[in-house]
Write a protein that holds these residues in place. Structure first.
Motif, short mmCIF file in Angstrom:
data_model
loop_
_atom_site.label_atom_id
_atom_site.label_comp_id
_atom_site.label_asym_id
_atom_site.label_seq_id
_atom_site.Cartn_x
_atom_site.Cartn_y
_atom_site.Cartn_z
N HIS A 23 4.56 0.82 1.68
CA HIS A 23 4.92 -0.27 2.57
C HIS A 23 4.72 -1.60 1.86
O HIS A 23 3.62 -1.90 1.40
CB HIS A 23 4.05 -0.25 3.84
CG HIS A 23 4.47 0.78 4.83
ND1 HIS A 23 3.62 1.33 5.76
CD2 HIS A 23 5.68 1.36 5.04
CE1 HIS A 23 4.30 2.21 6.50
NE2 HIS A 23 5.54 2.24 6.07
N HIS A 30 0.86 5.10 1.50
CA HIS A 30 0.30 6.16 2.35
C HIS A 30 0.55 7.49 1.65
O HIS A 30 1.62 7.70 1.07
CB HIS A 30 1.02 6.21 3.71
CG HIS A 30 0.85 4.98 4.53
ND1 HIS A 30 -0.28 4.75 5.27
CD2 HIS A 30 1.65 3.92 4.74
CE1 HIS A 30 -0.14 3.60 5.91
NE2 HIS A 30 1.01 3.06 5.60
N HIS A 51 0.83 -1.21 0.00
CA HIS A 51 0.00 0.00 0.00
C HIS A 51 0.86 1.25 0.00
O HIS A 51 2.04 1.21 0.38
CB HIS A 51 -0.96 0.00 1.20
CG HIS A 51 -0.25 -0.09 2.52
ND1 HIS A 51 0.14 -1.30 3.06
CD2 HIS A 51 0.16 0.86 3.39
CE1 HIS A 51 0.74 -1.08 4.22
NE2 HIS A 51 0.78 0.23 4.45
ZN LIG Z 1 1.65 1.11 6.03
#
Ligand SMILES: [Zn+2]
Length: 225
Positions: free
Chosen positions: A204, A159, A157
C-alpha cells in the motif's frame, strides 16, 4: 572427525533459502518455490472511525454501510464520507471512511492533501501509530468531532502472511525495497513489513507515491530485501 577448521559453515543466504523452502512446503502454498504474486495499490486519502466518533458523526448506534471490498480480507470502503477541516480552515469534502471501525479514529492523507489543508509537516506513520500527531475537525451529517490527534501520512508498507514473510526472509517491522518499473520507475527503499495470518501479499502506497512512480503505467513491480 571434523575439526573446527574444516567444519562446513552455512552462509546466511543458504539458511534463508532452506527456511523459505521448508516454510512453503509445510504450508503447502507453492512447492515450486516461486515468488508469491505481488499486488501494489494506491490508497486514496481516507478516514478510519471509532465507535464514539461514528455516533457523533452519523448518529448513535449507526453502522458503516458496505460499498466495496478492499484487497485485504475483512476491510471495505464504506458509503459514508465526511469533511475534514485543517489548521488553515481549508477543507476536503467526500473523505471516504474505510471499515471496519477501529479503536481510534485516524485520517490518512497524501502530502499534497496535507499541504493543501495547511499541515506543513505531517508525520509519516504506520497506521494506528498516532501518538503526538496533529488533529483536525471532522464534519459528518449528524455532528462534528474535533480529533486531538490522528492525522498522518501512512508509511508505505507491505502486508503479508507468515509463509510469504518466510519466503522473503523478513520479520515484522523489517524494511523491504519495492521496485516499480515502467517509464517513471522508482525504487522505494523503506517499505515496512506488516505480517498477519489473514493477509496476502500487497503493498500500500498513497496517491503521491503512486503518481510519482507512474504506478498506473506498469505491471512491472518487485519487492525484495
Ligand atoms: Zn495497508
Amino acid at each position: 572427525m571434523a575439526s573446527a577448521t574444516n567444519a562446513v559453515a552455512i552462509d546466511r543466504e543458504t539458511v534463508e533459502r532452506i527456511v523459505r523452502q521448508v516454510a512453503l512446503e509445510y504450508l503447502g502454498r507453492d512447492k515450486r518455490g516461486s515468488a508469491p504474486v505481488l499486488t501494489v495499490q494506491a490508497s486514496s486519502r481516507h478516514m478510519h472511525v471509532c465507535r464514539a466518533d461514528m455516533d457523533v458523526l452519523f448518529g448513535p448506534g449507526t453502522d458503516l454501510t458496505f460499498d466495496r471490498p478492499l484487497f485485504q480480507e475483512g476491510n471495505f470502503a464504506s458509503k459514508e464520507t465526511v469533511t475534514i477541516v485543517g489548521p488553515r480552515s481549508r477543507l476536503i469534502s467526500n473523505l471516504r471512511i474505510l471499515g471496519p471501525m477501529r479503536k481510534q479514529s485516524q485520517v490518512e492523507l497524501a502530502f499534497t492533501d496535507a499541504i493543501m489543508l495547511g499541515y506543513s509537516d505531517l508525520p509519516v506513520r504506520l497506521s494506528g501509530d498516532i501518538k503526538g500527531t496533529p488533529g483536525a475537525v471532522i464534519i459528518g451529517p449528524k455532528g462534528v468531532v474535533e480529533l486531538k490527534e490522528g492525522v498522518i501520512r501512512a508509511a508505505i508498507h507491505a502486508h503479508m502472511n507468515p509463509a510469504e514473510a518466510a519466503y522473503f526472509g523478513v520479520k515484522q517491522g523489517d524494511m523491504m525495497k519495492l521496485r516499480v518499473g515502467g517509464p517513471s520507475g522508482v525504487t522505494f527503499n523503506n517499505v515496512h513489513v506488516r505480517i498477519d495470518p489473514k493477509s496476502r501479499l500487497n503493498v500500500h502506497m498513497d496517491t503521491d507515491e503512486a503518481n510519482a512512480c507512474g504506478l498506473h503505467l506498469t505491471k512491472d513491480v518487485e519487492i525484495f530485501k
